[in-house]
Design a protein around this motif. Structure first.
Motif, short mmCIF file in Angstrom:
data_model
loop_
_atom_site.label_atom_id
_atom_site.label_comp_id
_atom_site.label_asym_id
_atom_site.label_seq_id
_atom_site.Cartn_x
_atom_site.Cartn_y
_atom_site.Cartn_z
N VAL A 105 32.71 47.20 14.72
CA VAL A 105 33.52 48.30 14.17
C VAL A 105 34.91 47.78 13.78
O VAL A 105 35.44 48.13 12.71
N ALA A 106 35.50 46.91 14.60
CA ALA A 106 36.82 46.36 14.28
C ALA A 106 36.77 45.54 13.00
O ALA A 106 37.68 45.64 12.16
N ASP A 108 26.57 38.53 17.60
CA ASP A 108 26.07 37.52 18.54
C ASP A 108 26.01 38.04 19.98
O ASP A 108 25.29 37.49 20.80
N LYS A 109 26.72 39.11 20.27
CA LYS A 109 26.60 39.71 21.60
C LYS A 109 25.16 40.21 21.81
O LYS A 109 24.67 40.24 22.92
N PHE A 110 24.50 40.56 20.71
CA PHE A 110 23.11 41.02 20.77
C PHE A 110 22.12 39.86 20.65
O PHE A 110 21.03 39.92 21.21
N LEU A 111 22.52 38.81 19.94
CA LEU A 111 21.60 37.70 19.67
C LEU A 111 21.73 36.56 20.68
O LEU A 111 20.75 35.88 20.97
N GLY A 112 22.94 36.32 21.18
CA GLY A 112 23.16 35.27 22.17
C GLY A 112 22.93 33.86 21.67
O GLY A 112 22.57 32.98 22.45
N TRP A 113 23.17 33.61 20.40
CA TRP A 113 22.98 32.27 19.85
C TRP A 113 24.14 31.33 20.18
O TRP A 113 23.93 30.14 20.37
N LEU A 114 25.35 31.84 20.25
CA LEU A 114 26.52 30.98 20.43
C LEU A 114 26.78 30.61 21.89
O LEU A 114 27.16 29.49 22.18
N THR A 115 26.64 31.57 22.78
CA THR A 115 26.95 31.33 24.19
C THR A 115 26.38 32.47 25.03
O THR A 115 25.88 33.46 24.50
N ASP A 116 26.50 32.33 26.33
CA ASP A 116 26.15 33.43 27.24
C ASP A 116 27.43 34.23 27.45
O ASP A 116 28.27 33.90 28.29
N TRP A 117 27.60 35.27 26.67
CA TRP A 117 28.84 36.05 26.65
C TRP A 117 29.14 36.71 28.00
O TRP A 117 30.29 36.95 28.32
N LEU A 162 44.63 37.65 1.84
CA LEU A 162 43.19 37.65 1.57
C LEU A 162 42.42 36.78 2.57
O LEU A 162 41.34 37.16 3.03
N LEU A 163 42.99 35.63 2.91
CA LEU A 163 42.34 34.75 3.90
C LEU A 163 42.23 35.45 5.26
O LEU A 163 41.17 35.46 5.89
N LEU A 164 43.35 36.01 5.71
CA LEU A 164 43.34 36.69 7.01
C LEU A 164 42.42 37.90 7.00
O LEU A 164 41.68 38.14 7.96
N ARG A 165 42.44 38.65 5.93
CA ARG A 165 41.57 39.83 5.84
C ARG A 165 40.10 39.42 5.88
O ARG A 165 39.29 40.05 6.55
N THR A 166 39.77 38.35 5.18
CA THR A 166 38.39 37.87 5.15
C THR A 166 37.95 37.38 6.54
O THR A 166 36.89 37.77 7.04
N VAL A 167 38.79 36.56 7.15
CA VAL A 167 38.44 36.01 8.48
C VAL A 167 38.33 37.11 9.52
O VAL A 167 37.39 37.11 10.32
N PHE A 168 39.26 38.06 9.51
CA PHE A 168 39.24 39.12 10.53
C PHE A 168 38.25 40.24 10.19
O PHE A 168 38.09 41.17 10.97
N THR A 169 37.58 40.12 9.06
CA THR A 169 36.43 40.97 8.78
C THR A 169 35.16 40.27 9.28
O THR A 169 34.38 40.84 10.05
N ILE A 170 34.98 39.03 8.86
CA ILE A 170 33.75 38.30 9.16
C ILE A 170 33.63 37.92 10.63
O ILE A 170 32.58 38.12 11.25
N ALA A 171 34.70 37.36 11.22
CA ALA A 171 34.60 36.85 12.60
C ALA A 171 34.25 37.94 13.61
O ALA A 171 33.32 37.75 14.41
#
Length: 147
Positions: free
Chosen positions: A82-83, A44-53, A28-37
């Motif tokens: 999608v992933a 964030d690729k569209f928003l650019g809040w974390l870094t310059d991808w 459940l932990l892995l499924r949750t993390v690999f859904t959300i992350a």
């Protein structure tokens, strides 16, 4: 008729029992993390809040994909979203898709001869995604669903 050495206790066939509670929590932990992350990083690729991808795209990859590095990162964002959705809906398949995606990121980063720290972190995530796929397969075999 019982066997003369039968103590009256029976061992349960492992393939028909529920997941061990610890393994189920890990699943459940892995499924949750690999859904959300992946969804969060994809957005964030569209928003650019974390870094310059765009900085994380190897020049040789930028040369073979259409458009600019930013265009490529937008495509990456869609793939990551999608992933993440795939992990939520079909974790057995999604775990392998995310692992494959992480392998590609590792190749990208190492080929730049930079960002080795991130590549090493992503290797750990790669292994965790494989673990998710394995746990999901076990979960499905033990009555947890087809995927």
């Amino acid at each position: 008729m019982t066997h003369p050495h039968d103590t009256g206790t029976r061992t349960t066939d492992v393939t028909t029992t529920a997941l061990d509670p610890g393994a189920h929590r890990a699943y459940l932990l892995l499924r949750t993390v690999f859904t959300i992350a992946p969804i969060a990083f994809g957005l964030d690729k569209f928003l650019g809040w974390l870094t310059d991808w765009d900085d994380y795209l190897a020049p040789w990859i930028n040369d073979i994909v259409p458009g600019s590095a930013h265009d490529a990162m937008l495509m990456v964002g869609v793939i990551e979203i999608v992933a993440g959705v795939l992990v939520a809906l079909a974790p057995r398949l999604g775990g392998y898709v995310v692992a494959l995606w992480l392998a590609g990121i590792i190749v990208d980063l190492v080929s730049m001869q930079d960002y080795y720290d991130i590549a090493l972190r992503d290797f750990g995530l790669f292994v965790a995604a494989l673990a998710l796929a394995q746990l999901a397969a076990t979960h499905a075999r033990r009555g947890g669903g087809l995927w």
